[in-house]
Design an enzyme around this catalytic site. Structure first.
Site, short mmCIF file in Angstrom:
data_model
loop_
_atom_site.label_atom_id
_atom_site.label_comp_id
_atom_site.label_asym_id
_atom_site.label_seq_id
_atom_site.Cartn_x
_atom_site.Cartn_y
_atom_site.Cartn_z
N LYS A 147 -19.50 25.38 -8.63
CA LYS A 147 -18.96 26.25 -7.78
C LYS A 147 -19.36 26.02 -6.29
O LYS A 147 -20.44 25.79 -6.17
CB LYS A 147 -18.83 27.72 -8.12
N SER B 121 -13.37 34.56 -9.72
CA SER B 121 -13.32 33.66 -8.68
C SER B 121 -13.84 32.17 -9.02
O SER B 121 -13.51 31.39 -8.25
CB SER B 121 -14.27 34.09 -7.70
N SER C 105 -16.34 36.60 -12.72
CA SER C 105 -15.74 35.45 -12.13
C SER C 105 -16.07 34.28 -12.91
O SER C 105 -15.75 33.21 -12.71
CB SER C 105 -16.37 35.45 -10.72
N1 GLN Z 1 -12.72 40.08 -9.25
C1 GLN Z 1 -14.09 40.57 -9.15
C2 GLN Z 1 -13.91 41.05 -7.75
O1 GLN Z 1 -13.07 40.43 -6.84
C3 GLN Z 1 -15.09 39.75 -9.63
C4 GLN Z 1 -15.72 38.51 -8.57
C5 GLN Z 1 -16.94 37.90 -9.00
O2 GLN Z 1 -17.36 38.17 -10.02
N2 GLN Z 1 -17.30 37.15 -8.18
O3 GLN Z 1 -14.78 41.43 -7.15
#
Ligand code: GLN
Length: 480
Positions: A78, A153, A177
């Site tokens: 990532k 994400s 994510s």
């Molecule tokens: N969807 C969650 C958020 O928007 C998790 C994001 C993540 O785990 N980085 O915060």
């Protein structure tokens, strides 16, 4: 040998060690696969073709080394992990031209294990989101159906693994994510226990929740990746001293007698029929195999979305303060004064979701509101954590869906509040600091998109999770 890109990570590692294939062949084949699939998938923000080929060549010159278990294995990361000399953007215009001067600990450890990083993958800007739709460089697409989101994400990493660009990769998980994109793309993904992997050199979103973790096409592949990077780090004092097990040596756990806690609050939630069928079928199959399915309750679960979004936005807003147009990243042209330098640089370079969270978080931390929001959320978090720990006293694992909806169409992105609600199944696990493994159990009834399930383990119970994951994998054949 052709189509090396189809090998699982474990298969590739074995063939590389045995000199059946060279690192250059393996890396070259994955790079060719990336080139062939990127126009449709857009999983990658930077493809490290030249660097990866050079590294593979250097590895081949020395030859395989049993002390390097990932020798010659291509991996994707990532674009939130700092890579020395290679652009690291967090999918933000703010860092469009940012090149770190050091490697994240995950990168250092992967290289020590012999892995070759081939690509930096797409994400929602600064990991805030659940579809990669908030990437400043355009969304990634789901390899199963390119009209659909890969989740997020860490959607780019999941899409890369699902499109057979790379046999494995790393994402980060603050509220789901890793687990959610893994499930929407039919991969396996692990959010380790908080502190299992060093976050040195990983751009911070919400520091009390963030945790890097592996994604791959098999459970054992995730175990290998975790083993390579887990452990303490003098440069991150949240990286735990807890011993690193031989995660890759685990054997399948007997399903008969396995005590699986089913949180009522999650199983009784409104689950899309597309997922509901395969999930219920999975439960029936587990029961038939002798697993003990125990309905349980997590009394404070109903507060978890609100609690998470207060904490995550508050911590996120403070972590974002460093992007001020002075030290890193985008700087506005010809500001009149210092205030305009800050305001214009940030307004120009940060996207809508990041700005929204900075506003929410700053509000929650502002004087007069701190006690009402942040402090209260921190206390409720403790209650949620206690609920989870208590539930795990009488169960070996908790078993839950990952999402209540399958991968959705690009044309049907959710409004922010709906999107936040959709994190209900994953984010409490981050609040509790526990490890969660996301596994495919089938495909949607009408549209055929992958359906995942989540096993939540005890604190530092990664070995047990992998062991249970292996037996799940025998019952629910991998989709990739
Ligand atoms: N969807 C969650 C958020 O928007 C998790 C994001 C993540 O785990 N980085 O915060």
């Amino acid at each position: 040998m052709s189509e090396l890109y189809k090998l699982t990570l474990t298969e590739a590692a074995a063939k590389l060690q045995a000199r059946e294939i060279s690192a250059s062949d393996m890396v070259g084949d994955c790079l060719a696969r990336i080139e062939a699939t990127e126009p449709d998938i857009h999983a990658c923000l930077t493809v490290m073709g030249e660097e990866a080929r050079a590294e593979a060549k250097a590895l081949d010159e020395k030859g395989p080394d049993p002390a390097k278990p990932l020798w010659g294995v291509p991996v994707a990361l990532k674009d939130l992990f700092c890579t020395k000399g290679v652009k690291t953007t967090a999918a933000s215009k703010m860092l469009e031209n940012f090149t770190p001067t050091y490697d994240a600990q995950v990168v250092t450890k992967l290289r020590e294990a012999g892995a070759v990083i081939v690509a930096k993958t797409n994400l929602d800007e600064f990991a805030m989101g659940a579809s990669t739709g908030f990437s400043a460089f355009g969304p990634s697409r789901n390899p199963w159906n390119t009209d659909k989101v890969p989740g997020g994400s860490s959607g780019g990493a999941a899409a890369s693994v699902a499109a057979y660009q790379t046999p494995g990769g790393f994402g980060t998980d603050t509220g789901g994510s890793i687990r959610q994109p893994a499930s929407l793309c039919g991969c396996v993904g692990l959010k380790p226990t908080y502190g299992r992997i060093s976050r040195y050199g990983v751009m911070a979103f919400a520091s009390s929740l963030d945790q890097p973790g592996p994604m791959a096409r098999r459970v054992i592949d995730c175990a290998r990746l975790l083993k390579a990077v887990a452990g303490p780090d003098a440069r991150d004092n949240t990286a735990s001293l807890h011993p690193v097990d031989d995660y890759d040596a685990v054997l399948p756990m007997k399903v008969k007698g396995m005590r699986l806690g089913l949180p009522k609050e999650l199983w009784e939630a409104n689950i899309d029929p597309e997922l509901d069928g395969p999930l219920k079928a999975a439960l029936a199959k587990l029961e038939e195999a002798g697993a003990e399915l125990r309905p349980i309750t997590i009394p404070n679960l109903k507060y978890s979305v609100a609690t998470y979004y207060i904490l995550a936005c508050a911590e996120g807003s403070t972590n974002m303060a460093r992007f001020d147009g002075v030290r890193y990243g985008h700087r506005t042209k010809d500001p009149r004064d210092l205030t305009e330098l800050y305001v214009a640089s940030r307004s120009e370079a940060l996207g809508p979701e990041v700005r929204r969270r900075i506003l929410l978080g700053t509000f929650a931390l502002s004087s007069g509101y701190y006690d009402a929001y942040y402090k209260k959320a921190a206390r409720v978090r403790r209650l949620i954590r206690d609920d989870y720990f208590k539930a795990l006293e009488d169960c070996d694992f908790l078993l839950t869906p990952i999402t209540s909806v399958p991968a959705w169409d690009f044309s049907k992105e959710h409004d922010p509040l709906t999107a936040y609600q959709l994190d209900l199944m994953t984010l409490p696990v981050n609040l509790a600091g526990l490890p969660g493994l996301s596994l495919p159990v089938g495909r949607g009834v009408k549209e055929g998109m992958p359906v995942g399930i989540q096993l939540v383990g005890r604190h530092f119970g990664e070995s047990a999770l992998f062991s249970a994951g292996l037996s799940f994998e025998e019952m629910f054949p991998p989709l990739l």
